[in-house]
Write a protein that holds these residues in place. Structure first.
Motif, short mmCIF file in Angstrom:
data_model
loop_
_atom_site.label_atom_id
_atom_site.label_comp_id
_atom_site.label_asym_id
_atom_site.label_seq_id
_atom_site.Cartn_x
_atom_site.Cartn_y
_atom_site.Cartn_z
N LEU A 603 1.03 -1.27 0.05
CA LEU A 603 -0.21 -0.25 0.28
C LEU A 603 0.79 1.52 0.07
CD1 LEU A 603 -3.11 -1.07 2.86
CD2 LEU A 603 -3.58 -0.64 0.56
N GLU A 604 2.23 0.95 0.80
CA GLU A 604 3.03 2.74 1.03
C GLU A 604 3.99 2.30 -0.69
OE1 GLU A 604 5.64 1.24 3.80
OE2 GLU A 604 4.39 2.13 5.52
N ASP A 605 3.96 0.99 -1.58
CA ASP A 605 4.39 1.53 -3.05
C ASP A 605 3.40 2.21 -3.65
OD1 ASP A 605 6.61 0.65 -1.96
OD2 ASP A 605 6.42 -1.28 -3.34
N ILE A 606 2.15 1.81 -3.27
CA ILE A 606 0.87 1.82 -4.34
C ILE A 606 0.54 3.54 -3.80
CG2 ILE A 606 -1.56 2.73 -5.35
CD1 ILE A 606 -1.59 -1.00 -3.93
N LEU A 607 1.10 4.15 -2.86
CA LEU A 607 0.75 5.93 -2.98
C LEU A 607 1.97 6.43 -3.16
CD1 LEU A 607 -0.94 6.48 0.86
CD2 LEU A 607 -1.68 5.41 -1.06
N ALA A 608 3.21 6.43 -3.32
CA ALA A 608 4.30 6.75 -3.55
C ALA A 608 3.86 6.86 -5.11
CB ALA A 608 5.32 6.39 -3.35
N GLU A 609 3.63 5.32 -5.81
CA GLU A 609 3.50 5.79 -7.03
C GLU A 609 2.76 6.70 -7.82
OE1 GLU A 609 5.10 5.00 -11.35
OE2 GLU A 609 5.81 4.13 -8.97
N LEU A 610 1.48 6.35 -6.77
CA LEU A 610 -0.08 7.65 -7.50
C LEU A 610 0.73 9.18 -7.13
CD1 LEU A 610 -3.04 6.13 -5.33
CD2 LEU A 610 -2.54 5.86 -7.61
N GLU A 611 1.89 9.23 -6.15
CA GLU A 611 2.52 10.89 -6.26
C GLU A 611 3.45 10.59 -7.39
OE1 GLU A 611 4.60 13.07 -2.78
OE2 GLU A 611 3.34 11.47 -2.31
N LYS A 612 3.88 10.32 -7.96
CA LYS A 612 5.02 10.32 -9.04
C LYS A 612 4.37 8.80 -9.71
CE LYS A 612 7.77 13.43 -6.48
NZ LYS A 612 9.59 12.79 -5.91
N PRO A 613 3.44 9.23 -10.78
CA PRO A 613 3.14 8.02 -11.31
C PRO A 613 4.65 7.48 -12.79
CG PRO A 613 2.00 9.25 -12.34
CD PRO A 613 2.12 10.17 -10.52
N GLY A 614 5.12 6.50 -13.10
CA GLY A 614 6.47 6.07 -14.01
C GLY A 614 7.28 7.75 -13.49
N LEU A 615 7.86 7.34 -11.89
CA LEU A 615 8.95 7.56 -11.82
C LEU A 615 10.10 7.05 -12.49
CD1 LEU A 615 10.26 10.17 -10.39
CD2 LEU A 615 10.27 8.62 -8.82
N ASP A 616 11.20 8.05 -13.52
CA ASP A 616 12.08 7.14 -13.55
C ASP A 616 13.60 7.68 -12.58
OD1 ASP A 616 14.65 6.55 -15.36
OD2 ASP A 616 13.28 7.71 -16.80
N PRO A 617 13.68 6.61 -12.36
CA PRO A 617 14.91 6.92 -11.49
C PRO A 617 16.45 7.46 -11.56
CG PRO A 617 14.99 4.21 -12.08
CD PRO A 617 13.58 5.10 -13.33
N ARG A 618 16.74 7.18 -12.67
CA ARG A 618 17.38 7.77 -14.05
C ARG A 618 17.45 9.21 -13.76
NH1 ARG A 618 16.92 5.03 -18.95
NH2 ARG A 618 14.82 5.71 -19.32
N LYS A 619 18.69 10.34 -13.84
CA LYS A 619 18.60 11.12 -13.64
C LYS A 619 18.77 12.15 -14.88
CE LYS A 619 21.87 11.17 -9.39
NZ LYS A 619 23.12 11.08 -8.83
N GLN A 620 18.67 13.57 -14.20
CA GLN A 620 18.66 14.42 -15.42
C GLN A 620 20.33 14.40 -16.33
OE1 GLN A 620 15.71 15.89 -17.25
NE2 GLN A 620 14.74 14.00 -15.69
N VAL A 621 20.43 14.38 -17.59
CA VAL A 621 21.49 14.15 -17.96
C VAL A 621 22.23 15.80 -18.57
CG1 VAL A 621 20.26 14.87 -20.72
CG2 VAL A 621 23.25 13.47 -20.79
N LYS A 622 23.71 15.70 -18.61
CA LYS A 622 23.90 17.19 -17.57
C LYS A 622 24.96 17.50 -19.03
CE LYS A 622 24.36 16.45 -12.95
NZ LYS A 622 24.49 16.95 -11.75
N MET A 623 25.46 18.64 -19.11
CA MET A 623 25.91 19.23 -20.51
C MET A 623 27.69 19.36 -19.89
SD MET A 623 24.24 20.22 -23.48
CE MET A 623 25.07 21.76 -24.00
N PHE A 624 27.99 18.94 -20.80
CA PHE A 624 29.75 18.92 -20.57
C PHE A 624 30.81 19.24 -21.16
CE2 PHE A 624 34.27 16.79 -20.32
CZ PHE A 624 34.48 16.58 -19.08
#
Length: 709
Positions: A603-624
Motif C-alpha cells: 500500500l505504501e508503494d501504491i501511494l508513492a506511485e500515485l504521487e509520482k506515477p512511472g517515476l524514472d529513477p535515472r537522473k537528468q542528463v548534464k552538459m559537459f
C-alpha cells in the motif's frame, strides 16, 4: 541441514524470509517481480538479497545432486556403510565430497593398480602396519613373480600403492590443503627469447615475479594469466616442499623403526610430487582464479549498472554524428522515438577538408528535421567534430553531447541491426546507435553484448558462464527498475522484462505490428502464448502512456487496481484525479485497505506511485565540455587541472576521458585523502570531474591523475 539453514549459514536473513523466497523461486516467479510485488511475503527483501538467495539455492541443489551421484556410485561398489552414508549426507562442501569419493572413482591404469595386479597389496599393508620387520629385503623377496624380479621392485610397487592410499587419505588432503591455501606462492617468469617483443612489455612487471597466491589481488592475477595465455609468461604455483612432506609424515608415520620410516618416507615423497602437489596446486590456483573472476565480474557488474542507468535526454529530435577522417562523418536524423528520418555524410576533416560544405549541410539538416540536440561519438575525430559543431551559428540554442560509442560497431554488424535497418549499411546503423544512446542509453545498450561495451577489465579472461549470468541479472534489474514503454520498446528491451524472454518478446512485437499500439495492459493477454503467469510477472513493469486507464502508465500492478479504485471511490474522485495530487493522497488512510493479500508495504508503494506515477529513477542528463586547448598528450603539463569524465572503474582506480586519445588513471590512493577500500563509494561511472595531472609517460602513453588538491 536443509536448504533454509544452508542459506542462512551464509547470509544474515531470517529463516522465514528465506523459506518464502525459495518457495516463490520454485514457483518460477522472477527476481524483479518478487522484490517489487511480494514484499510482505519475503519480509521486504531487495533484489540483491533475493539474487543471493537464488544463487545459494542453486549451489545447494548442485551439492545435493552430486551427493546423490556419489552415494549411488559407492553403493554400486558395495562399499557404502551407514556411517559413510551419514558423513556424505551431512557434508555440504564439494571439495570434501570429492575427497570422500576419490578412492571409489573409476581410475585409468596407474602405477598402484599395476602393482596390485602383481600381488603387492599385502606387502603394502604390512609396511603400513608399521610393525617390526627383521629384514626388509627378505620381506620383499617373498613377493617375486614373473613381473617382479627383485626385492626392490616389490618394495617399489608396494610404495606406489601406499602413495595412492596417502593421496586418498582425507586427513592428509585436508591438512595439506590448509597449508597450500595459506602459503602457496604464484611465480611468473618471462619465456626465454620473448623479453624484447613489444607486446611482452605490458607484462614487464611479471617477468620475474612471485607473491603469496592468497594475497594476489584480482587484477594482478588476471594480468599474469593473460600474459601466460598470450605466450609471454610461464606460471607455477609452489609451496615449501620440506614442510609439506613434514605435514604428511605427521599423519602417516607412527613408528621409529628406521627401515619402515625409510620406506614410508619414500612413498610420501612420491605421493606428494606425483599426486598431491599437482592436484592441490591446481585446486588452490582454481580457487584463487574463481575469487579473482568474481571480483572482476563484480566490478564489471557495478560499472554496467551505472552505464545502463546513465541519464537519458528523453524524447528529443537528435542529429547523431559518427565522426571520422577519410571516410567522413556519418550523419543521421532521428525523431522523438529514435526512428531514422534521414542519413548523409560530410567530409570536414583531412584529407578532404570540406568544412564549408559540411557546415552548410549540418545547418540544413538541423532546420529541416527540427533537431533539438546533437550527439557525437567519442571515437576518431570526435574532438575536431565537436569543435566544428560548436563553431556553427545555429538559429537557436542546441545542446551538444559527446557520447561513448563503445560497442556501436558491434551492434551495427549484428543480426538485430540488420533486422532493424535492412536497407542501410553498418555506418548508418552505428550512427543511429550513437544518437539513441543519448535519448535512452538503457534501451539502446541492451542490444549489445555487455562485454563489448568496454566498462570492465579482463572480461574475456574470466569464467564466461558466470559473467553472462551476473551481467544478465544486472540488465534485467536495470530494465525492470526503469520500466518499459510497451508500444515503443524493441524486441531486445522487451526480452529483459520480468517473465517475458526472447520468444515472447518476438510475439509481442509481431502482435504490435499486425494490430497497432496496445491500448491497455489487459490487451497483452491477446498476444499468442502469453498466459496468466507471464501477464502476472510482466505487466507491472510495462507502461502504456496512451491508455485510458492511467494506472497502465504506472508501476501499480493490475492485481492492485481494485484497491486503487476503492480508494478513489471512497474519496469521491476518479482515479486520474488521484495521480500527482498530494492533497488527495494524504487523505487516504491506508490501514483501512489492508487485506490478507495486500499489506502495508504494498500500500505504501501504491501511494508513492500515485504521487509520482512511472517515476524514472535515472537522473537528468548534464552538459559537459572538455578543455578546448587539449588535443594530444603533448599538450598536457604536470600540475595542470583539466575536466574529464570517468569512463571505467576498477578495484585499483578509475580511468578518465580528458578529451584526448589516451585515458588517464586515478589510482585509488589519489581518489580522496582518506583511506578507502571500495572506490565506488567515492566515484561513479560517467561522473564529471576536475582532475590534476601528476605524471605523464609520453613513451608508454600513460597519464597519472589525481582528485586530491
Amino acid at each position: 541441514m536443509n536448504i533454509t539453514s544452508f542459506i542462512q549459514k551464509q547470509i544474515n536473513i531470517s529463516s522465514r524470509s528465506i523459506e518464502a523466497t525459495v518457495k516463490l523461486l520454485d514457483e518460477d516467479h522472477t527476481i524483479p517481480f518478487i522484490a517489487r510485488y511480494r514484499k510482505e511475503i519475503t519480509g521486504n527483501l531487495d533484489e540483491v538479497q533475493i539474487f543471493t538467495i537464488a544463487k545459494l539455492k542453486a549451489g545447494f541443489e548442485e551439492i545435493q545432486k552430486r551427493k546423490e551421484f556419489i552415494i549411488k556410485s559407492i553403493e554400486e561398489q558395495d562399499a557404502l556403510t551407514e556411517d559413510f552414508r551419514d558423513r556424505i549426507e551431512s557434508c555440504f562442501d564439494l571439495t570434501i565430497l570429492e575427497d570422500y569419493y576419490l578412492p571409489y572413482k573409476k581410475k585409468r591404469k596407474t602405477k598402484a593398480s599395476v602393482a596390485i595386479e602383481n600381488g603387492l597389496e599385502p606387502l603394502a599393508k604390512i609396511l603400513c602396519a608399521q610393525k617390526t620387520i627383521p629384514n626388509i629385503t627378505t620381506l620383499g623377496a617373498k613377493y617375486l613373480s614373473e613381473n617382479i624380479t627383485t626385492p626392490e621392485e616389490a618394495l617399489q610397487g608396494a610404495r606406489y600403492i601406499i602413495a595412492e592410499w596417502i593421496n586418498e587419505n582425507n586427513s592428509v588432503r585436508s591438512g595439506l590443503r590448509r597449508f597450500f591455501q595459506q602459503t602457496a606462492i604464484i611465480e611468473s617468469k618471462i619465456i626465454k627469447g620473448k623479453e624484447e617483443e613489444n607486446e611482452a612489455q605490458k607484462f614487464s612487471n611479471y617477468f620475474n615475479f612471485s607473491e603469496n597466491l592468497k594475497r594476489s589481488p584480482s587484477h594482478r592475477l588476471l594480468a599474469i594469466l593473460r600474459g601466460e595465455k598470450e605466450g609471454f609468461l610461464r606460471i607455477k604455483v609452489k609451496v615449501e616442499v620440506d614442510e609439506a612432506l613434514s605435514i604428511i609424515s605427521r599423519y602417516i608415520i607412527k613408528t621409529n623403526e628406521k627401515v619402515i620410516k625409510d620406506q614410508l618416507s619414500l612413498a610420501i615423497k612420491d605421493s606428494f610430487s606425483r599426486l598431491l602437489e599437482p592436484a592441490l596446486s591446481n585446486e588452490v590456483f582454481q580457487i584463487a582464479k574463481e575469487a579473482a573472476d568474481k571480483t572482476a565480474i563484480q566490478v564489471f557488474s557495478s560499472n554496467l549498472k551505472q552505464l545502463l542507468l546513465q541519464s537519458p535526454l528523453g524524447e528529443k529530435r537528435i542529429l547523431a554524428i559518427d565522426p571520422g577522417y577519410k571516410s567522413g562523418c556519418k550523419l543521421v536524423c532521428l525523431d522523438e522515438n529514435g526512428n531514422l528520418l534521414h542519413n548523409d555524410t560530410v567530409y570536414p576533416h583531412p584529407p578532404q577538408k570540406e568544412g564549408k560544405e559540411a557546415v552548410k549541410k549540418i545547418k540544413s539538416l538541423v532546420n529541416a528535421y527540427k533537431v533539438e540536440a546533437i550527439s557525437i561519438g567519442n571515437g576518431t575525430a570526435s574532438r575536431e567534430t565537436e569543435r566544428l559543431i560548436q563553431s556553427i551559428a545555429f538559429d537557436r540554442a542546441l545542446k551538444v553531447f559527446v557520447v561513448n560509442e563503445a560497442g556501436a560497431s558491434v551492434y551495427s554488424a549484428s543480426k538485430l541491426a540488420r533486422e532493424e535497418f535492412p536497407s542501410y549499411d553498418v555506418t548508418v546503423r552505428g550512427a543511429v546507435s550513437i544518437g539513441r544512446r543519448l535519448s535512452d542509453p538503457l534501451a539502446e545498450l541492451v542490444k549489445i553484448d555487455p562485454k563489448a561495451i568496454g566498462v570492465g577489465q579482463y572480461q574475456h579472461d574470466v569464467d564466461q558462464t558466470l559473467l553472462k549470468k551476473e551481467l544478465d541479472a544486472v540488465v534485467i534489474s536495470c530494465v525492470n527498475s526503469v520500466g518499459v514503454n510497451l508500444n515503443t520498446a524493441s524486441k531486445s528491451l522487451l526480452s529483459y522484462v520480468s517473465g517475458i524472454g526472447e520468444k515472447m518478446a518476438e510475439n509481442i512485437v509481431k502482435y504490435r505490428l499486425e494490430n497497432g499500439a496496445f491500448n491497455s495492459r489487459q490487451e497483452l493477454k491477446k498476444v499468442p502464448r502469453l498466459g496468466e503467469k507471464v501477464f502476472q510477472q510482466a505487466s507491472g513493469f510495462l507502461r502504456i502512456p496512451t491508455s485510458l486507464n492511467p494506472l497502465d502508465n504506472s508501476a501499480v500492478h493490475p492485481e492492485c487496481y481494485p484497491v486503487v479504485r476503492q480508494m478513489a471511490d471512497d474519496l469521491g474522485v476518479e482515479i486520474h484525479d488521484l495521480l500527482r495530487n498530494k492533497e488527495q493522497i494524504q487523505k487516504i488512510n491506508i490501514k483501512s485497505y489492508i487485506t490478507d493479500d495486500i499489506g502495508m508495504l504494498t500500500l505504501e508503494d501504491i501511494l508513492a506511485e500515485l504521487e509520482k506515477p512511472g517515476l524514472d529513477p535515472r537522473k537528468q542528463v548534464k552538459m559537459f565540455a572538455f578543455d578546448p586547448s587539449l588535443k594530444t598528450i603533448d599538450d598536457l603539463k604536470i600540475g595542470m587541472t583539466v575536466p574529464g569524465i570517468i569512463n571505467n572503474i576498477t578495484n585499483f582506480g578509475c580511468f578518465v576521458d580528458i578529451g584526448i586519445k589516451e585515458n588517464g588513471l586515478i589510482h585509488i590512493s589519489k581518489v580522496c585523502k582518506e583511506f578507502i577500500t571500495d572506490i565506488n563509494t567515492v566515484v561513479q561511472l560517467h561522473q564529471h570531474v576536475e582532475v590534476k595531472v601528476i605524471d605523464i609517460d609520453v613513451e608508454r602513453k600513460r597519464i597519472q591523475l589525481s582528485l586530491i588538491d
